[in-house]
Write a protein that holds these residues in place. Structure first.
Motif, PDB file in Angstrom:
ATOM      1  N   TYR A  53      36.813  36.151  29.592  1.00 20.74           N
ATOM      2  CA  TYR A  53      37.644  36.310  30.779  1.00 20.74           C
ATOM      3  C   TYR A  53      38.905  37.133  30.515  1.00 20.74           C
ATOM      4  CZ  TYR A  53      34.723  33.249  33.581  1.00 20.74           C
ATOM      5  OH  TYR A  53      33.681  32.715  34.285  1.00 20.74           O
ATOM      6  N   ARG A  54      39.383  37.178  29.286  1.00 22.09           N
ATOM      7  CA  ARG A  54      40.524  38.054  28.987  1.00 22.09           C
ATOM      8  C   ARG A  54      40.119  39.515  29.140  1.00 22.09           C
ATOM      9  NH1 ARG A  54      41.877  34.167  25.429  1.00 22.09           N
ATOM     10  NH2 ARG A  54      40.836  35.090  23.635  1.00 22.09           N
ATOM     11  N   PRO A  57      37.936  39.617  33.869  1.00 22.41           N
ATOM     12  CA  PRO A  57      38.401  38.453  34.619  1.00 22.41           C
ATOM     13  C   PRO A  57      37.408  37.910  35.646  1.00 22.41           C
ATOM     14  CG  PRO A  57      39.865  40.354  34.934  1.00 22.41           C
ATOM     15  CD  PRO A  57      38.783  40.783  34.022  1.00 22.41           C
ATOM     16  N   THR A  58      36.426  38.728  36.046  1.00 28.55           N
ATOM     17  CA  THR A  58      35.425  38.280  37.013  1.00 28.55           C
ATOM     18  C   THR A  58      34.048  38.755  36.579  1.00 28.55           C
ATOM     19  OG1 THR A  58      35.564  40.291  38.357  1.00 28.55           O
ATOM     20  CG2 THR A  58      37.085  38.482  38.938  1.00 28.55           C
TER      21      THR A  58
END
Length: 197
Positions: A53-54, A57-58
């Motif tokens: 996710y870093r 993010p999606t």
């Protein structure tokens, strides 16, 4: 795109993690489709879900990164085709490649269809240049009188995605099926078949 990850240079270990995530995402999407578990992607890359996710993010940001090279190639190809041959042949050839790209991963057509409505999506931004280049091919074919003049680019993209979705639903897929469906689509889009709206 990828948010802050694309705004500043990544450390060497972060670059390696990102590359592993992209490679494993491709493998997982290839096996399980675009709705596959992101936890599986992270685990196969040997990192935690927070690391995934870093970088992405999606789900759409990850999918966009996996597909960006393909979209860029389709954009470049559409631009190159404008200088060669009949406009209708250029449009037909390019739409075949776009429809084939839409079947790369199971469920991809639904994700791409959703981007036509969501301008905030990472996939929308990534597809914008490709859609514009395809729209230019459509306009050339319309000026040549070979495609009905009332067709707008977003409708063409929806129709191509519908053909790709239909092809994707057949198991096992007949390799000639996609071409046949696109031929039928273009027969229906020809200027001779146009009817008033």
């Amino acid at each position: 795109m990828d948010g802050e990850a694309s705004a500043r240079p990544l450390r060497a270990d972060a670059r390696r993690n990102r590359a592993r995530l992209l490679a494993e995402a491709h493998a997982v999407f290839d096996q399980d489709g675009v709705t596959a578990s992101l936890e599986d992607v992270a685990a196969r890359a040997g990192v935690g879900i927070g690391t995934l996710y870093r970088h992405f993010p999606t789900r759409e940001a990850l999918l966009e990164a996996v597909l960006r090279e393909r979209f860029d190639a389709l954009t470049a190809e559409a631009r190159a085709l404008r200088d060669r041959g009949r406009p209708i042949d250029a449009l037909r050839g390019w739409t075949r490649r776009l429809a084939a790209a839409g079947t790369t991963y199971r469920g991809l057509t639904a994700a791409l269809s959703a981007t036509l409505r969501d301008e905030t999506s990472a996939l929308y931004a990534s597809c914008a240049a490709m859609r514009e280049a395809g729209g230019s091919l459509l306009a050339d074919a319309q000026r040549g009188g070979e495609i009905r003049a009332d067709l707008v680019p977003v409708e063409l993209f929806k129709l191509i995605l519908a053909v790709a979705w239909a092809h994707d639903q057949t198991a096992p897929a007949d390799p000639d099926d996609l071409d046949r469906l696109l031929d039928l689509l273009f027969d229906g889009l020809s200027r001779d078949q146009a009817s008033p709206r």
